[in-house]
Design an enzyme around this catalytic site. Structure first.
Site, short mmCIF file in Angstrom:
data_model
loop_
_atom_site.label_atom_id
_atom_site.label_comp_id
_atom_site.label_asym_id
_atom_site.label_seq_id
_atom_site.Cartn_x
_atom_site.Cartn_y
_atom_site.Cartn_z
N VAL A 156 -31.84 4.99 1.91
CA VAL A 156 -32.11 6.20 2.69
C VAL A 156 -33.49 6.70 2.29
CG1 VAL A 156 -31.36 8.54 3.25
CG2 VAL A 156 -29.66 6.76 2.76
N CYS A 157 -34.31 7.02 3.28
CA CYS A 157 -35.63 7.59 3.02
C CYS A 157 -36.43 6.68 2.09
CB CYS A 157 -35.45 9.00 2.47
SG CYS A 157 -36.94 10.02 2.49
N THR A 158 -37.03 7.22 1.05
CA THR A 158 -37.88 6.42 0.17
C THR A 158 -37.08 5.60 -0.84
OG1 THR A 158 -38.17 8.37 -1.26
CG2 THR A 158 -39.88 7.93 0.38
N THR A 204 -38.82 3.43 6.44
CA THR A 204 -38.65 4.49 5.44
C THR A 204 -39.20 5.77 6.04
OG1 THR A 204 -39.02 5.10 3.11
CG2 THR A 204 -40.87 4.08 4.27
#
Length: 333
Positions: A108-110, A128
């Site tokens: 998730v995300c970074t 990302t």
């Protein structure tokens, strides 16, 4: 089907919503249609030493396990946050050893930066948070970074865009595991969309251009998004906002950061791209629906934006789970 273990990694300065958003989705599967089910997911959390971690927002999370004692997961989920961008080398080493063993690897995300540092994304197409796509591509040239989608599936690896995109991805995984009705029930309970309306790009025209402060301009933005096939000339939009064309154009640019024409172009392009990805509608019909008028006008727009005509774009990126009609299936490529 036996319950699938979802193991969520915890570390200091983790983004709390990257953890709790997907966790709530997976937990919601157990209460599908109001009945407790034991064949869905077992959610476990683990930190390096088993000790509490402090999130980037100041919350304290207490894990279930130390990583050394964590159960072997079906789904290994790596959240993002500041801590993922300056990770403890021991965490990277653990991922390098254990990541390949997970049947499903999710970021998730970074969190994708952590997976890439562990060598788990080489040769993969991933995404990302839009603000870190360039960094991920620069630091890991063996990774194919796509900055646009809300989430990307490449084999058993699934990566999502920033923060709330983890909820979108988790819902898609639940739908894959347990069907649409279960995922829809969870989405309703959480008061979120099962599939976001409009384009799935994380950095869409609606996101890249800020929402106007003044109500007439906000209404015009909504009108453009919902009526891409209408007359969207500056004169027509200005009339809808009850402003002169010159005043409208100046105010729209000042409040959104782009001209009305540019905003219209972006909205039409995104709508057309979504329909190519998510439906079997013909190019001619899509060009009319999205306001291009002719397939040739749409072809020119796609070649300029993506370096490929609509038919080639569809061949590369359309979802295999599509049906006729717009807004039916999220991007899961």
């Amino acid at each position: 089907m036996a319950a699938r273990t979802v193991l969520i990694l915890l570390f200091d300065d983790v983004q709390s919503l990257d953890v709790t958003g997907p966790a709530e989705v997976f937990a919601g599967a157990a209460f599908c249609q109001g009945s407790l089910r034991g064949d869905t997911y077992r959610i476990r959390t683990a930190s390096l030493d088993g000790g509490p971690v402090r999130t980037s927002s100041g919350l304290t999370l207490v894990p279930d396990h130390a990583l050394a004692d964590a159960p072997a997961p079906h789904t290994l989920l790596v959240p993002g946050g500041r801590g993922s961008r300056r990770a403890d080398p021991r965490l990277t080493a653990w991922l390098r050893e254990h990541g390949p063993r997970a049947p499903r690897l999710v970021s998730v995300c970074t969190g994708a930066i952590l997976l890439a540092a562990a060598g788990l994304l080489d040769g993969r197409r991933v995404t990302t948070h839009w603000a870190y796509c360039d960094r991920l591509a620069r630091d890991h040239p063996a990774v194919e970074v796509d900055p646009d989608p809300i989430y990307v599936r490449d084999g058993n690896v699934a990566t999502s865009a920033g923060v709330t995109a983890g909820i979108d991805l988790a819902l898609a995984l639940v739908e894959e595991d347990h069907g649409r009705e279960t995922a829809l029930s969870i989405a309703r309970h959480l008061v979120v969309f099962l599939r976001r309306p409009g384009n799935q790009a994380q950095f869409s025209a609606q996101l890249s251009a800020q929402t106007a402060r003044r109500e007439p301009l906000r209404e015009v933005q909504h009108w453009i998004t919902e009526h891409p096939d209408d007359d969207l000339s500056v004169e027509s939009l200005a009339s809808r906002a009850r402003l002169s064309p010159r005043h409208f154009a100046r105010a729209f640019h000042a409040e959104t950061g782009m001209t009305p024409g540019r905003y219209v172009d972006r909205v039409r392009l995104e709508q057309a791209r979504r329909l190519l990805e998510d439906t079997t509608d013909g190019v001619e019909g899509i060009s009319r629906t999205c306001g291009y008028g002719t397939p040739e006008a749409m072809r020119r727009a796609f070649v300029k934006a993506f370096g490929a005509p609509p038919a080639e774009y569809r061949r590369r990126f359309h979802s295999p789970q599509v049906r006729s009609g717009s807004g039916t299936t999220p991007r899961t490529t």
